[in-house]
Structures are given as structure tokens and as C-alpha cells.
Design an enzyme around this catalytic site. Structure first.
Site, PDB file in Angstrom:
ATOM      1  N   ARG A 178       0.868  -1.184   0.000  1.00  0.00           N
ATOM      2  CA  ARG A 178       0.000   0.000   0.000  1.00  0.00           C
ATOM      3  C   ARG A 178       0.903   1.233   0.000  1.00  0.00           C
ATOM      4  O   ARG A 178       1.768   1.375   0.868  1.00  0.00           O
ATOM      5  CB  ARG A 178      -0.908   0.005   1.219  1.00  0.00           C
ATOM      6  CG  ARG A 178      -1.891   1.194   1.280  1.00  0.00           C
ATOM      7  CD  ARG A 178      -2.787   1.026   2.491  1.00  0.00           C
ATOM      8  NE  ARG A 178      -3.859   1.994   2.598  1.00  0.00           N
ATOM      9  CZ  ARG A 178      -3.883   3.008   3.477  1.00  0.00           C
ATOM     10  NH1 ARG A 178      -2.853   3.214   4.302  1.00  0.00           N
ATOM     11  NH2 ARG A 178      -4.930   3.811   3.552  1.00  0.00           N
ATOM     12  N   GLU A 225      -9.665   7.771   4.308  1.00  0.00           N
ATOM     13  CA  GLU A 225     -10.518   7.999   5.479  1.00  0.00           C
ATOM     14  C   GLU A 225     -11.493   9.149   5.222  1.00  0.00           C
ATOM     15  O   GLU A 225     -11.434  10.208   5.844  1.00  0.00           O
ATOM     16  CB  GLU A 225      -9.676   8.239   6.722  1.00  0.00           C
ATOM     17  CG  GLU A 225      -8.863   7.008   7.111  1.00  0.00           C
ATOM     18  CD  GLU A 225      -8.112   7.151   8.425  1.00  0.00           C
ATOM     19  OE1 GLU A 225      -7.895   6.132   9.106  1.00  0.00           O
ATOM     20  OE2 GLU A 225      -7.723   8.297   8.784  1.00  0.00           O
ATOM     21  N   GLU A 241      -5.820  -0.348   7.187  1.00  0.00           N
ATOM     22  CA  GLU A 241      -4.898   0.255   8.160  1.00  0.00           C
ATOM     23  C   GLU A 241      -5.146  -0.359   9.524  1.00  0.00           C
ATOM     24  O   GLU A 241      -6.293  -0.413   9.988  1.00  0.00           O
ATOM     25  CB  GLU A 241      -5.118   1.768   8.278  1.00  0.00           C
ATOM     26  CG  GLU A 241      -4.652   2.597   7.105  1.00  0.00           C
ATOM     27  CD  GLU A 241      -4.742   4.094   7.399  1.00  0.00           C
ATOM     28  OE1 GLU A 241      -4.673   4.478   8.589  1.00  0.00           O
ATOM     29  OE2 GLU A 241      -4.878   4.864   6.445  1.00  0.00           O
TER      30      GLU A 241
END
Length: 351
Positions: free
Chosen positions: A63, A153, A263
């Protein structure tokens, strides 16, 4: 019997026949900046590149965050392309995390990049073109993107204040996500688009977001493929395995999408001053890191329809930033000299 043994017995009862997930990921976006600062890494006493160490221990998904900055120290496109080339050469696939900002984007920060328009129509054009060009650039160098996060997010939107939910409602964000997804697919129709929310354990908040983001003629369920979530133990006592499983099963039953924890991390040592970790009983240790990640794997393996597909550990080797933004002093899987801890095995054994 020690707690860890009791925990493993309990999870084997609660989550029978658990299988490994498809994607064993790590976000190590800071690596080149760390190397440029002179940081090195050792695994069993042998000096190696940290991305190679991760891959040797089972990591198959890299990532990589990309900001709109043109400065390599601030995760520019050229920085991301170079790191991606290394990951693919090692045999990893790519999850590219677009922040759509010159700096960090998260639930509290989503600043429009400098030089971008500040109207909705202008931003729709800009985000389409930017995303199309970026996906094309990765393909052109022989490192096509498997998963693309269109925002980081984004619980309260992106490109504030234009795409900020709390002030502008859902329609501007819905339009912007549709434009970004179109840009990605027009560049490469095989790329899997990911929508990423913080606090994946919060069933009501996750459900509320998705109940409102789909608007006719704007963002649609067909625009994306994967629901990505952050799941950290530091920020809210509600972030338990049970809550995560309930939230994931609820959202999968509603939309049938694959889900991924993109995450997470857990303390390897030190202390968590003023913090109550959400999953009690797991120690602050390398063994505790493995236990935490193994618990997430167990949850995702139990998501209905086999839709739980992977976990990404956030910045396991960021020496000098050991807290990783949490109230806990050390969440890395290496020590400050770059030597791997026993928890380096979590990328294969636990996932």
C-alpha cells in the site's frame, strides 16, 4: 495456561476452520524517505531492504500513499511510481492510496491541493483528469494498480469545503467520487476501486455513510469494488473484534462488496499513556502484535460470503515515528536500529 494460549484456544472455537486471507499487506510508504535519511534494516542479522524483508515474510500487497505534492519527500507521484516499481519487482501487487491533497488527508483534514479549482464543477474535472493520468502512469511503467483508494478515510468527505459532508451534504462528495472512479476506469478498466473509511468497527456510522452516498446520476455501487476500513485499538473503546465483525457482516449483507482492513497496528513495546486499548488482555509486545492481527484475520475470515479479503499493517518500519500517530510509544515491527522483531512473521503466519 497463559493468556495468549487461552486466546488462541478461544478464537479457534469462535472462528473454526479459519483460512489465510488473500492479501497480506503493509503500507511502508515512508521507506525511501527513511533510506535517504540513512536508515537500514536487518532480518536475522542480515542487512536487506525493508520491502524485501516484508515480502520474504509473506507480504504480497504494497500500500503506497500518493499526495498531489510534486515534492518526493511529500509522497509525490514520482516517489510512488519508484516505490511501486520496487514492490512489483519483488512480486507484490499494489494498493495505491490517493489522498487528493498536498498533505495528510484523514477524518480531520481534507485540504484542496494548491492549484486545484475551488468550485464543484472544476473539481469534478480536475479529480477525473488527475486520477486518469495517475492510473495511466502506473500502467505505462509496467506496474498496473490492482486496488486504488479514491480518498483516504473519507468519513466526512474530500476536498473541503466543497466535498465536506458536514457543510455541503452528500451530493458534492458523491459527484467527486463518481468522477474519480470514472477517471480510474477510463485509464484501466481492470483496476479495483476502493472507498476507505476510518473506524470500520462503527456499524451505525459505516451504514449511515453508505445509505447516503449513492445518489442517482452520481456515485453508484457499480463505481467501486472494495470497502476499505481503518481498525485501530487506540482511539475508541468500541473498536473490538465483535464490533468489527458485526459492522462488516452488516455492510456486506447490504451491498455484497469485498471488505479489507487497509490500516491497523498494535504496540510492540513501551507504554500507552492515557490510552485504553479496545481489545483487552493482549500484551504490548511482538507477540501481542501477532495476536491482534490474527484476531482481525479471524474476523475477516468469518465475514459472510468470503468477502473479507485482506489486512494491511500501517507503517511497520517507520523508524523515528514509532508511535505512528497513536498514544502508544512503539507500534513498529522493527527496533530503532532496524532489526526485525518476531512479529515480522505476522505478515504470513497470521494473515
Amino acid at each position: 495456561m497463559h493468556f495468549i494460549q487461552l486466546y488462541l484456544v478461544a478464537t479457534s472455537i469462535l472462528f473454526p476452520f479459519v483460512e489465510c486471507l488473500t492479501y497480506h499487506g503493509a503500507d511502508y510508504s515512508s521507506l525511501v524517505n527513511l533510506e535517504n535519511a540513512g536508515k537500514t534494516y536487518k532480518d536475522s542479522g542480515t542487512t536487506e531492504k525493508f520491502d524485501a524483508i516484508l515480502h520474504n515474510h509473506g507480504t504480497n500487497l504494497a500500500r503506497i500513499r500518493v499526495w498531489t505534492s510534486t515534492n518526493n519527500a511529500d509522497y509525490s507521484l514520482s516517489y510512488g511510481l519508484a516505490l511501486a516499481k520496487r514492490a512489483v519487482a519483488l512480486g507484490m501487487e499494489l494498493l495505491i492510496d490517493l489522498h487528493y491533497s498536498d498533505t495528510w488527508a484523514d477524518p480531520g483534514h481534507q485540504a484542496i491541493p494548491s492549484g486545484w479549482p475551488t468550485t464543484l464543477s472544476g473539481l469534478n474535472t480536475e479529480i477525473y483528469t488527475y486520477t486518469l493520468n495517475l492510473v495511466s502512469a502506473f500502467s505505462a511503467q509496467g506496474t498496473p494498480i490492482q486496488f486504488l483508494q479514491i480518498g483516504n478515510e473519507i468519513n466526512n468527505g474530500i476536498l473541503w469545503p466543497v466535498g465536506e459532508i458536514s457543510s455541503a451534504g452528500y451530493s458534492p462528495l458523491s459527484q467527486l467520487l463518481h468522477s474519480a472512479a470514472n477517471g480510474a476506469h477510463d485509464a484501466d478498466d481492470s483496476v479495483k476501486v476502493v472507498v476507505h473509511l476510518a473506524n470500520g468497527w462503527d456499524e451505525s456510522a459505516v451504514a449511515s455513510f453508505y445509505e447516503q452516498i449513492f445518489i442517482a446520476g452520481e456515485f453508484a455501487t457499480t463505481d467501486f469494488d472494495v470497502m476499505g476500513f481503518s481498525f485501530y485499538p487506540f482511539y475508541d473503546a468500541g473498536a473490538t473484534y465483535a464490533a468489527l465483525l458485526a459492522s462488516m457482516n452488516n455492510i456486506v449483507s447490504s451491498y455484497g462488496k469485498d471488505v479489507m482492513v487497509v490500516e491497523t497496528d498494535w504496540p510492540s513495546s513501551g507504554s500507552c499513556s492515557g490510552v485504553t486499548l479496545s481489545q483487552s488482555g493482549i500484551p504490548l509486545s511482538a507477540a501481542g502484535q501477532e495476536t491482534w492481527v490474527n484476531g482481525i484475520k479471524n474476523v475477516l475470515s468469518e465475514v459472510s460470503g468470503g468477502h473479507g479479503i485482506g489486512i494491511v499493517y500501517w507503517e511497520p518500519g517507520w523508524i523515528g515515528n514509532d508511535a505512528l500517530g497513536s498514544g502508544c510509544s512503539n507500534n513498529l515491527v522493527v527496533d530503532d536500529s532496524g532489526n526485525t522483531l518476531a512479529s515480522i512473521s505476522l505478515f504470513s503466519a497470521d494473515m
